[in-house]
Write an enzyme that holds these catalytic residues in place. Sequence first.
Site, short mmCIF file in Angstrom:
data_model
loop_
_atom_site.label_atom_id
_atom_site.label_comp_id
_atom_site.label_asym_id
_atom_site.label_seq_id
_atom_site.Cartn_x
_atom_site.Cartn_y
_atom_site.Cartn_z
N ASN A 9 2.42 6.84 0.77
CA ASN A 9 2.13 5.96 1.91
C ASN A 9 2.10 4.54 1.37
O ASN A 9 1.14 4.15 0.72
CB ASN A 9 0.77 6.37 2.51
CG ASN A 9 0.30 5.39 3.57
OD1 ASN A 9 1.08 4.57 4.07
ND2 ASN A 9 -0.97 5.46 3.91
N LYS A 11 1.95 1.79 3.02
CA LYS A 11 1.16 0.82 3.81
C LYS A 11 1.98 -0.46 4.02
O LYS A 11 3.20 -0.37 4.12
CB LYS A 11 -0.18 0.56 3.12
CG LYS A 11 -0.88 1.88 2.76
CD LYS A 11 -2.29 1.73 2.28
CE LYS A 11 -2.83 3.11 1.92
NZ LYS A 11 -4.25 3.09 1.54
N HIS A 95 -4.29 7.67 10.14
CA HIS A 95 -4.81 7.20 8.86
C HIS A 95 -6.12 6.44 9.09
O HIS A 95 -6.27 5.74 10.10
CB HIS A 95 -3.78 6.31 8.16
CG HIS A 95 -4.15 6.00 6.75
ND1 HIS A 95 -5.07 5.02 6.42
CD2 HIS A 95 -3.77 6.57 5.58
CE1 HIS A 95 -5.22 5.00 5.11
NE2 HIS A 95 -4.44 5.92 4.57
N GLU A 97 -7.21 3.78 7.97
CA GLU A 97 -7.04 2.33 8.19
C GLU A 97 -6.65 2.05 9.64
O GLU A 97 -7.05 1.04 10.22
CB GLU A 97 -5.99 1.78 7.20
CG GLU A 97 -6.58 1.71 5.79
CD GLU A 97 -5.56 1.82 4.66
OE1 GLU A 97 -4.35 1.68 4.90
OE2 GLU A 97 -6.00 2.06 3.52
N GLU A 164 -8.69 12.72 3.56
CA GLU A 164 -8.84 11.50 2.77
C GLU A 164 -10.23 10.92 2.96
O GLU A 164 -10.48 10.21 3.95
CB GLU A 164 -7.81 10.46 3.21
CG GLU A 164 -6.38 10.91 3.03
CD GLU A 164 -5.45 9.72 2.97
OE1 GLU A 164 -4.80 9.54 1.94
OE2 GLU A 164 -5.39 8.93 3.93
N GLY A 170 -8.18 3.74 -2.22
CA GLY A 170 -7.97 2.42 -2.82
C GLY A 170 -9.15 1.94 -3.65
O GLY A 170 -9.19 0.78 -4.03
N SER A 208 -7.14 7.70 -4.12
CA SER A 208 -7.06 7.42 -5.55
C SER A 208 -6.46 8.56 -6.38
O SER A 208 -6.91 8.83 -7.48
CB SER A 208 -8.43 7.01 -6.10
OG SER A 208 -8.87 5.83 -5.44
P1 PGA Z 1 -4.85 5.36 -2.41
O1 PGA Z 1 -4.51 5.49 -0.84
O2 PGA Z 1 -4.03 6.42 -3.11
O3 PGA Z 1 -4.42 3.97 -2.78
O4 PGA Z 1 -6.30 5.59 -2.56
C1 PGA Z 1 -4.41 6.75 -0.23
C2 PGA Z 1 -4.12 6.60 1.24
O5 PGA Z 1 -4.68 5.69 1.87
O6 PGA Z 1 -3.36 7.38 1.82
#
Ligand code: PGA
Length: 246
Positions: A9, A11, A95, A97, A164, A170, A208
């Site tokens: 992903n 983003k 997601h 976000e 998640e 992140g 992560s």
């Molecule tokens: P990350 O993001 O691997 O940077 O933690 C995962 C995601 O948001 O799908």
Amino acid sequence: MRRPLIAANWKMTKTIEETEEFINEFLPMVKDITDVDILIAPPFTALASASKLLKSSNVILAAQNVYLEENGAYTGEISPRMLLSAGCTSVIIGHSERREYFSESDEIVNKKIKLARANGLDVILCIGESLEQREANKTFDILGGQLEGSLKDLPLDGITVAYEPIWAIGTGKTATAEQANETHVFIREWLKKNKEGADAVRIQYGGSVKPDNVVSLMSQPEIDGALVGGASLKADSFAKLVVGAK
Ligand code: PGA
């Protein structure tokens, strides 16, 4: 046995040129991988050109979002048909976000999944709890509620669930493999209790995931793949994740 699905992903990163550069570097690294499904989700603007490069490759193209109407006066939105015409076969929906910054409720997520599925797109449905919710022992209530609302009146075919934990996205803080697996067990049990065909559904972990923790995460029985942000942005790092998932 469920085939692992490793998904990138990206983003809001990567232009068309950066996407093309990644794909040209990445495809030779994974061309012999036949036992892992590999997916990338570039930004909307890069989908059509990515699709040309991915044709006849072993990499699935997904979008990061989709709108909940077929077409019409929805300035700035993208419909499932547009995604299909750009070459996508899959889409990420819900997601954290999007839920947080764009106020996507379970009801909106549910409508989006219904329309995406009606158009033949596969879906990665994201769910996850915040740190506050985990610390208050509300994780399973939150996840159960998200599953209930997001999957209302929907069969499970074509759907992958990505668990998640928001506190792991992140942040560099991964859930331990056991912690993640325990939550995946809850999700699997919820699906079994409420839907047909739950055994075939892939449940990915996200938050992560990195080349140095993917093997231990993937060794857990209920972890069927990963949804990866940061560590998917470089071709060699993402290729390592794919190889680690075998
Ligand atoms: P990350 O993001 O691997 O940077 O933690 C995962 C995601 O948001 O799908």
